[in-house]
Design a protein around this motif. Structure first.
Motif, PDB file in Angstrom:
ATOM      1  N   GLU A 112      70.685   4.022  23.690  1.00 49.33           N
ATOM      2  CA  GLU A 112      71.221   5.158  23.454  1.00 49.33           C
ATOM      3  C   GLU A 112      70.210   6.213  22.899  1.00 49.33           C
ATOM      4  O   GLU A 112      69.903   7.451  22.978  1.00 49.33           O
ATOM      5  N   PHE A 113      69.354   5.726  21.858  1.00 52.64           N
ATOM      6  CA  PHE A 113      68.366   6.393  21.027  1.00 52.64           C
ATOM      7  C   PHE A 113      67.549   7.051  22.199  1.00 52.64           C
ATOM      8  O   PHE A 113      66.885   8.198  22.180  1.00 52.64           O
ATOM      9  N   LEU A 114      66.930   6.135  23.296  1.00 51.31           N
ATOM     10  CA  LEU A 114      65.981   6.622  24.154  1.00 51.31           C
ATOM     11  C   LEU A 114      66.489   7.623  25.052  1.00 51.31           C
ATOM     12  O   LEU A 114      66.028   8.680  25.594  1.00 51.31           O
ATOM     13  N   LYS A 115      67.991   7.543  25.419  1.00 52.05           N
ATOM     14  CA  LYS A 115      68.640   8.422  26.290  1.00 52.05           C
ATOM     15  C   LYS A 115      68.601   9.762  25.623  1.00 52.05           C
ATOM     16  O   LYS A 115      68.533  10.933  26.458  1.00 52.05           O
ATOM     17  N   GLN A 116      68.629   9.692  24.161  1.00 56.18           N
ATOM     18  CA  GLN A 116      69.039  11.060  23.394  1.00 56.18           C
ATOM     19  C   GLN A 116      67.784  11.482  23.268  1.00 56.18           C
ATOM     20  O   GLN A 116      67.617  12.826  22.939  1.00 56.18           O
ATOM     21  N   GLY A 117      66.574  10.997  23.558  1.00 58.57           N
ATOM     22  CA  GLY A 117      65.338  11.476  23.209  1.00 58.57           C
ATOM     23  C   GLY A 117      64.901  11.505  21.789  1.00 58.57           C
ATOM     24  O   GLY A 117      64.036  12.504  21.437  1.00 58.57           O
ATOM     25  N   ARG A 118      65.383  10.913  20.917  1.00 58.39           N
ATOM     26  CA  ARG A 118      65.049  10.952  19.524  1.00 58.39           C
ATOM     27  C   ARG A 118      65.473   9.627  19.040  1.00 58.39           C
ATOM     28  O   ARG A 118      66.226   8.720  19.505  1.00 58.39           O
ATOM     29  N   GLY A 119      64.966   9.236  17.693  1.00 59.74           N
ATOM     30  CA  GLY A 119      65.135   8.018  17.173  1.00 59.74           C
ATOM     31  C   GLY A 119      66.488   7.931  16.455  1.00 59.74           C
ATOM     32  O   GLY A 119      67.569   8.834  16.483  1.00 59.74           O
ATOM     33  N   GLY A 120      66.840   6.821  15.554  1.00 59.78           N
ATOM     34  CA  GLY A 120      67.846   6.711  14.808  1.00 59.78           C
ATOM     35  C   GLY A 120      67.539   5.544  13.963  1.00 59.78           C
ATOM     36  O   GLY A 120      66.417   5.070  13.873  1.00 59.78           O
ATOM     37  N   ALA A 121      68.786   5.021  13.340  1.00 59.23           N
ATOM     38  CA  ALA A 121      68.409   3.942  12.285  1.00 59.23           C
ATOM     39  C   ALA A 121      69.349   2.757  12.667  1.00 59.23           C
ATOM     40  O   ALA A 121      70.455   2.701  13.287  1.00 59.23           O
ATOM     41  N   ILE A 122      68.694   1.598  12.709  1.00 56.88           N
ATOM     42  CA  ILE A 122      69.258   0.425  12.710  1.00 56.88           C
ATOM     43  C   ILE A 122      68.911  -0.679  11.561  1.00 56.88           C
ATOM     44  O   ILE A 122      67.924  -0.644  11.292  1.00 56.88           O
ATOM     45  N   LEU A 123      70.098  -1.281  10.923  1.00 55.98           N
ATOM     46  CA  LEU A 123      70.068  -2.182   9.808  1.00 55.98           C
ATOM     47  C   LEU A 123      71.169  -3.402  10.313  1.00 55.98           C
ATOM     48  O   LEU A 123      72.136  -3.333  10.687  1.00 55.98           O
ATOM     49  N   ASN A 124      70.277  -4.509  10.312  1.00 58.25           N
ATOM     50  CA  ASN A 124      70.762  -5.827  10.608  1.00 58.25           C
ATOM     51  C   ASN A 124      70.950  -6.462   9.497  1.00 58.25           C
ATOM     52  O   ASN A 124      69.984  -6.680   8.777  1.00 58.25           O
ATOM     53  N   MET A 125      72.092  -7.122   9.420  1.00 56.84           N
ATOM     54  CA  MET A 125      72.370  -7.868   8.037  1.00 56.84           C
ATOM     55  C   MET A 125      72.908  -9.213   8.652  1.00 56.84           C
ATOM     56  O   MET A 125      73.869  -9.208   9.261  1.00 56.84           O
ATOM     57  N   GLY A 126      72.456 -10.259   7.531  1.00 54.14           N
ATOM     58  CA  GLY A 126      72.745 -11.792   7.871  1.00 54.14           C
ATOM     59  C   GLY A 126      73.444 -12.316   6.693  1.00 54.14           C
ATOM     60  O   GLY A 126      72.569 -11.948   5.678  1.00 54.14           O
ATOM     61  N   SER A 127      74.542 -13.054   6.562  1.00 58.10           N
ATOM     62  CA  SER A 127      74.810 -13.678   5.393  1.00 58.10           C
ATOM     63  C   SER A 127      76.176 -14.598   5.666  1.00 58.10           C
ATOM     64  O   SER A 127      76.789 -14.612   6.693  1.00 58.10           O
ATOM     65  N   VAL A 128      76.005 -15.728   4.985  1.00 57.95           N
ATOM     66  CA  VAL A 128      77.085 -16.599   4.980  1.00 57.95           C
ATOM     67  C   VAL A 128      77.363 -17.097   3.738  1.00 57.95           C
ATOM     68  O   VAL A 128      76.651 -17.553   2.996  1.00 57.95           O
TER      69      VAL A 128
END
Length: 158
Positions: A142-158
Motif C-alpha cells: 500500500e505504501f508503494l501504491k501511494q508513492g510515499r512511505g509510512g511507519a511499521i512497528l512489529n512487537m512480539g511478547s509472550v
C-alpha cells in the motif's frame, strides 16, 4: 516550554497525529489496544483487528469516532489487506501499521526443543511470524501504491 519545542520542529500534541490513520493487527487487548487508544487520544484514526468479536466490539466502542475494526485471523493472507482497505474507505488514508498479534503455542505442542511437536512448531511460527509477514507485506504494498512511505512497528511478547 511548548513554544521552544514548536520552534525546533516539534508539533503540538494534537497536530502530531491528526489526520493520520493506523492499522493495529492484534488491537483488541493488551499492548495493541493500549496503543490504539493512545493514538485516538492524539486525534489519530485507528482500524483494529482481533480474533474475538466481543473484544473487537469493546475496543471499537472505546475508540468511538476515531476507530473501526473487525474480527479476523491474522494468519489469513487477506486480513491485513482488508484492514488497510477499511482504513482507506472509512478514514481516507493509511499511514502506519502496528503488528502486535501473536502468542504462545504451548497448547498446540510448542515447548522446549526436546519436547516440541512438529504441529506446535508450525502453529507458533504461523501465529507469530507468518501473520507478521502478511501484515508487513500488505502495508508495504500500500505504501508503494501511494508513492510515499509510512511507519511499521512489529512487537512480539509472550
Amino acid at each position: 516550554m511548548l513554544d521552544s519545542f514548536l520552534r525546533f520542529g516539534y508539533h503540538s500534541r494534537v497536530d502530531r497525529l491528526k489526520n493520520k490513520v493506523l492499522v493495529v493487527i492484534g488491537g483488541t487487548s493488551g499492548l495493541g489496544l493500549s496503543a490504539a487508544l493512545a493514538f485516538a487520544r492524539e486525534d489519530g484514526k485507528v482500524v483494529i483487528v482481533g480474533r474475538d468479536k466481543t473484544k473487537v466490539g469493546f475496543a471499537v466502542k472505546e475508540l468511538g469516532r476515531f476507530g473501526a475494526g473487525f474480527a479476523a485471523d491474522a494468519t489469513s493472507p487477506g486480513t491485513a489487506t482488508k484492514a488497510i482497505q477499511l482504513a482507506m474507505k472509512r478514514f481516507g488514508g493509511f499511514h502506519g501499521l502496528y503488528h502486535v498479534a501473536g502468542g504462545s503455542g504451548r497448547r498446540k505442542g510448542d515447548g522446549p526443543l526436546h519436547e516440541i511437536t512438529d504441529a506446535g512448531w508450525e502453529f507458533t511460527l504461523n501465529m507469530n511470524l507468518t501473520s507478521l509477514f502478511y501484515s508487513n507485506r500488505a502495508a508495504v504494498l500500500e505504501f508503494l501504491k501511494q508513492g510515499r512511505g509510512g511507519a511499521i512497528l512489529n512487537m512480539g511478547s509472550v
